[in-house]
Design a protein around this motif. Structure first.
Motif, PDB file in Angstrom:
ATOM      1  N   GLU A  81       0.781  -1.383  -0.204  1.00 28.94           N
ATOM      2  CA  GLU A  81      -0.685  -0.479   0.246  1.00 28.94           C
ATOM      3  C   GLU A  81       0.539   1.465   0.208  1.00 28.94           C
ATOM      4  O   GLU A  81       1.990   1.046   0.545  1.00 28.94           O
ATOM      5  CB  GLU A  81      -0.895  -0.066   1.199  1.00 28.94           C
ATOM      6  N   TRP A  82       0.587   2.145  -0.679  1.00 33.23           N
ATOM      7  CA  TRP A  82       0.617   3.931  -0.480  1.00 33.23           C
ATOM      8  C   TRP A  82      -0.127   4.746  -0.326  1.00 33.23           C
ATOM      9  O   TRP A  82      -0.868   5.511  -1.345  1.00 33.23           O
ATOM     10  CB  TRP A  82       1.900   3.780  -2.395  1.00 33.23           C
ATOM     11  N   THR A  83      -0.251   4.785   1.034  1.00 29.62           N
ATOM     12  CA  THR A  83      -1.076   5.913   1.662  1.00 29.62           C
ATOM     13  C   THR A  83      -0.337   6.712   2.499  1.00 29.62           C
ATOM     14  O   THR A  83      -1.098   6.543   3.674  1.00 29.62           O
ATOM     15  CB  THR A  83      -2.764   5.614   1.841  1.00 29.62           C
TER      16      THR A  83
ATOM     17  N   ASP B 294      -0.404  10.187   3.329  1.00 28.10           N
ATOM     18  CA  ASP B 294      -1.195  11.341   3.643  1.00 28.10           C
ATOM     19  C   ASP B 294      -2.298  10.208   4.430  1.00 28.10           C
ATOM     20  O   ASP B 294      -3.519  11.479   4.909  1.00 28.10           O
ATOM     21  CB  ASP B 294      -1.465  12.083   3.042  1.00 28.10           C
ATOM     22  N   ALA B 295      -2.635   9.534   4.587  1.00 31.12           N
ATOM     23  CA  ALA B 295      -4.018   8.787   5.258  1.00 31.12           C
ATOM     24  C   ALA B 295      -3.932   9.357   7.492  1.00 31.12           C
ATOM     25  O   ALA B 295      -2.534   9.503   7.296  1.00 31.12           O
ATOM     26  CB  ALA B 295      -4.340   7.392   4.993  1.00 31.12           C
TER      27      ALA B 295
ATOM     28  N   PHE C 186       2.509   2.880   3.919  1.00 34.04           N
ATOM     29  CA  PHE C 186       3.004   3.005   2.590  1.00 34.04           C
ATOM     30  C   PHE C 186       5.085   2.004   2.696  1.00 34.04           C
ATOM     31  O   PHE C 186       5.043   2.151   3.568  1.00 34.04           O
ATOM     32  CB  PHE C 186       3.980   4.395   2.282  1.00 34.04           C
TER      33      PHE C 186
ATOM     34  N   SER D 192      -1.834  -0.386  -6.845  1.00 33.00           N
ATOM     35  CA  SER D 192      -0.516  -1.421  -5.511  1.00 33.00           C
ATOM     36  C   SER D 192      -0.800  -2.521  -5.346  1.00 33.00           C
ATOM     37  O   SER D 192      -0.009  -3.227  -4.404  1.00 33.00           O
ATOM     38  CB  SER D 192      -1.031  -0.863  -3.936  1.00 33.00           C
TER      39      SER D 192
ATOM     40  N   LYS E 159       3.493  11.663  -8.064  1.00 33.47           N
ATOM     41  CA  LYS E 159       2.352  11.935  -7.229  1.00 33.47           C
ATOM     42  C   LYS E 159       3.000  12.738  -5.729  1.00 33.47           C
ATOM     43  O   LYS E 159       2.944  13.394  -5.110  1.00 33.47           O
ATOM     44  CB  LYS E 159       2.405  10.133  -5.854  1.00 33.47           C
TER      45      LYS E 159
END
Length: 302
Positions: A44-46, A48-49, A54, A236, A257
């Motif tokens: 996963e690449w989040t 800014d959650a 990430f 992802s 991004k």
């Protein structure tokens, strides 16, 4: 004065490299301290959650696989073209052909990317269907997503191979031209055919140059952004089905991004850039070790 300028230039290069590494390491430390997942194994690449998670598993796989496909296609073709220009083609054909190859190296990445998405992707259906039918038993070339445009790592690898082909060809061609004429004539005088002369005199002499040219091409393949971002359909998910859409690369992920990322997201992108930096250093270091082990070919006259 010339000696001091040369030494200063070498020291300056080391300082710049150290500064880049230090900057990336500092920004990476800021991001990794807030990461809720494993940076090396998370898909996963989040960043800014609310719960930053990430990792670079998908990016590492996509970068290495696409670059490997590109090199497997480009290096043999580039060596063949270089041999044709330097030892087979008449001069009136070799010179325009060499100029055309050098011209291809100057084409911007965005042009390759537009060509890839407008021409290459629509014409890949037949090839991917054929590979799925006859090579699907290998699992790697099994196409599970049918009816979808082939915007996958395999298409990206072909596009990267076309992009790095002129660079590898140009350097390899110049290396082959440096083969001592006496060696070639000696092989021919002993009764060798042209191919036997190339195999025994030209290729051994040019092996370090071929490796160096391949590393230059690999460096561009690892760091390509715009062309990959234009062609690849990213997600992802990590899949070994190279004909299915998905995957991603370090450079493409950073390019897409970076503008929309928050401060933590930008630090996470810097961390992924650090991984790409390390991979590039390891690849070039391995190439230097290979060349150093084959110093007997560097002079060829001994």
């Amino acid at each position: 004065m010339f000696f001091n300028l040369s030494r200063g230039s070498g020291v300056l290069l080391l300082v710049i490299m150290a500064a880049i590494a230090g900057f990336l390491a500092y920004r990476s430390a800021l991001a990794l301290g807030k990461n809720e997942g494993n940076f090396l194994t998370t898909f996963e690449w989040t960043p800014d959650a609310a719960k930053p998670v990430f990792g670079v598993a998908v990016l590492t796989f996509g970068t290495l696989v696409s670059a490997l496909i590109a090199m497997l296609i480009a290096v043999p073709v580039a060596v063949g073209i270089a041999l044709f220009i330097s030892h087979y083609a008449p001069r009136r054909i070799a010179q325009p052909f060499a100029y055309l190859v050098d011209l291809l190296a100057a084409v911007p990445s965005i042009v390759y990317g537009l060509w890839g998405v407008l021409f290459l992707v629509p014409h890949m259906d037949g090839l991917t269907s054929w590979m799925d039918q006859y090579l699907g038993w290998t699992y790697v070339f099994d196409q599970s997503s049918t009816g979808v445009a082939p915007r996958n790592l395999f298409t990206v690898g072909i596009l990267l191979a076309i992009m790095v082909l002129p660079i590898i060809t140009a350097v390899t061609r110049e290396v082959f031209r440096q083969v001592p004429r006496m060696h070639e004539e000696a092989a021919l005088a002993l009764g060798a055919t042209r191919w036997e002369m190339i195999r025994t005199a030209v290729l051994p002499f040019g092996r370090p140059g071929i490796i160096s040219a391949s590393m230059l091409g690999l460096g561009r393949a690892l760091g390509e952004t715009i062309a990959v971002a234009t062609v690849l359909s990213t997600n992802s998910e990590l899949t070994l089905h190279l004909l299915d859409p998905g995957g991603g690369t370090f450079a493409e992920n950073i390019a897409l991004k970076f503008n929309e990322a928050q401060p933590l997201g930008r630090d996470a992108l810097m961390a992924s850039g650090l991984v790409l930096f390390v991979i590039t250093l390891l690849v070039n270091g391995a190439a230097r070790m290979i060349i150093a082990r084959r110093k007997e070919y560097s002079g060829a006259a001994a």
